[in-house]
Design a protein around this motif. Structure first.
Motif, PDB file in Angstrom:
ATOM      1  N   VAL A  57     113.550 102.170  45.140  1.00  0.00           N
ATOM      2  CA  VAL A  57     113.239 102.219  46.573  1.00  0.00           C
ATOM      3  C   VAL A  57     111.768 102.511  46.807  1.00  0.00           C
ATOM      4  CG1 VAL A  57     113.668 103.471  48.727  1.00  0.00           C
ATOM      5  CG2 VAL A  57     115.590 102.849  47.241  1.00  0.00           C
ATOM      6  N   LEU A  85     115.876 106.366  50.661  1.00  0.00           N
ATOM      7  CA  LEU A  85     115.739 105.681  51.940  1.00  0.00           C
ATOM      8  C   LEU A  85     115.438 106.678  53.061  1.00  0.00           C
ATOM      9  CD1 LEU A  85     118.630 103.092  51.587  1.00  0.00           C
ATOM     10  CD2 LEU A  85     116.177 102.575  51.640  1.00  0.00           C
ATOM     11  N   GLN A 142     116.251  98.604  52.330  1.00  0.00           N
ATOM     12  CA  GLN A 142     117.708  98.622  52.147  1.00  0.00           C
ATOM     13  C   GLN A 142     118.272  97.207  52.127  1.00  0.00           C
ATOM     14  OE1 GLN A 142     119.906 101.271  54.705  1.00  0.00           O
ATOM     15  NE2 GLN A 142     121.865 100.301  54.235  1.00  0.00           N
TER      16      GLN A 142
END
Length: 223
Positions: free
Chosen positions: A24, A160, A176
């Motif tokens: 991420v 996230l 995402q």
């Protein structure tokens, strides 16, 4: 505005605690990620996977976000002064001090969670009280500039959340979607609140040795 993120790598860490957030964070624009360990030698995770540090603890520059993954033997770091000194040095100046799974216990041992709500793996969240933290159940727990994630797979939710905090919801949503993070687990048993009692007991039995040792060392730390 550029962003620097530092992961602390250590032997027998759980690689997914690191790999999910790394995936991420690596997609955040204008971001540099440091993988800090005691030496530049490959770090063997608990599954045998080798991870390659990019800097030593001593040489690691100040980071905006400090992230500590967990592992089955985190209690061995509770009195590791090299580790704790590094975390304290980074923690005092970082904008965010964060962890995934039992990494929060290491932060606790470094004195970085005193008075903060924090979470951990479901088997160990209660141990946070030994370090002056406020044990708080949750997939992701945020208290001021401390953000902690639950066990292992919560690392993606955690990352996230951090990205949204730093760069806004739009950037986090794009990451995402780009990673197609749309989980539909085949079984509804990812937490003891929803798993069958027999499954919960089996997992506790399998982990009993490490949990007993971890509880003992956490208790001794608090005395």
């Amino acid at each position: 505005m550029s962003l620097t993120i530092g992961f602390y790598l250590f032997p027998e860490m759980t690689q997914l605690d690191f790999a999910g957030p790394f995936e991420v964070f690596s997609q955040v624009p204008d971001t540099q990620i440091h993988l800090a360990a005691k030496t530049l030698e490959p770090v063997k995770a608990d599954t045998g996977l080798r991870l390659l540090p990019t800097t030593t603890l001593e040489a690691c520059p100040d980071v905006d976000v400090l992230c500590v993954p967990g592992g089955p033997h985190v209690d061995l770091l509770f009195d590791d002064e090299t580790t704790l000194a590094f975390l304290r040095r980074q923690g005092v100046q970082a904008s965010y001090v964060t962890s995934v799974c039992t990494g929060s216990l290491i932060l606790g041992a470094a004195g970085l969670l005193k008075g903060y709500k924090a979470t951990s793996h479901w088997t160990s969240v209660d141990l946070l009280s030994h370090f002056g933290a406020v044990p708080t159940r949750g997939r992701v727990v945020k208290d001021r500039n401390r953000i902690t994630g639950g066990g292992v797979t919560a690392g993606i939710d955690f990352a996230l959340t951090v990205v949204a905090e730093l760069k806004g919801d739009r950037v986090a949503k794009m990451i995402q979607l780009g990673t197609e993070y749309n989980p539909e687990p085949p079984f509804n048993c990812g937490h003891p609140d929803v798993a069958e009692p027999e499954i919960v007991d089996a997992v506790k039995t399998r982990m009993s040795d490490r949990l007993e040792r971890r509880r003992g060392r956490a208790g001794a730390f608090a005395e």
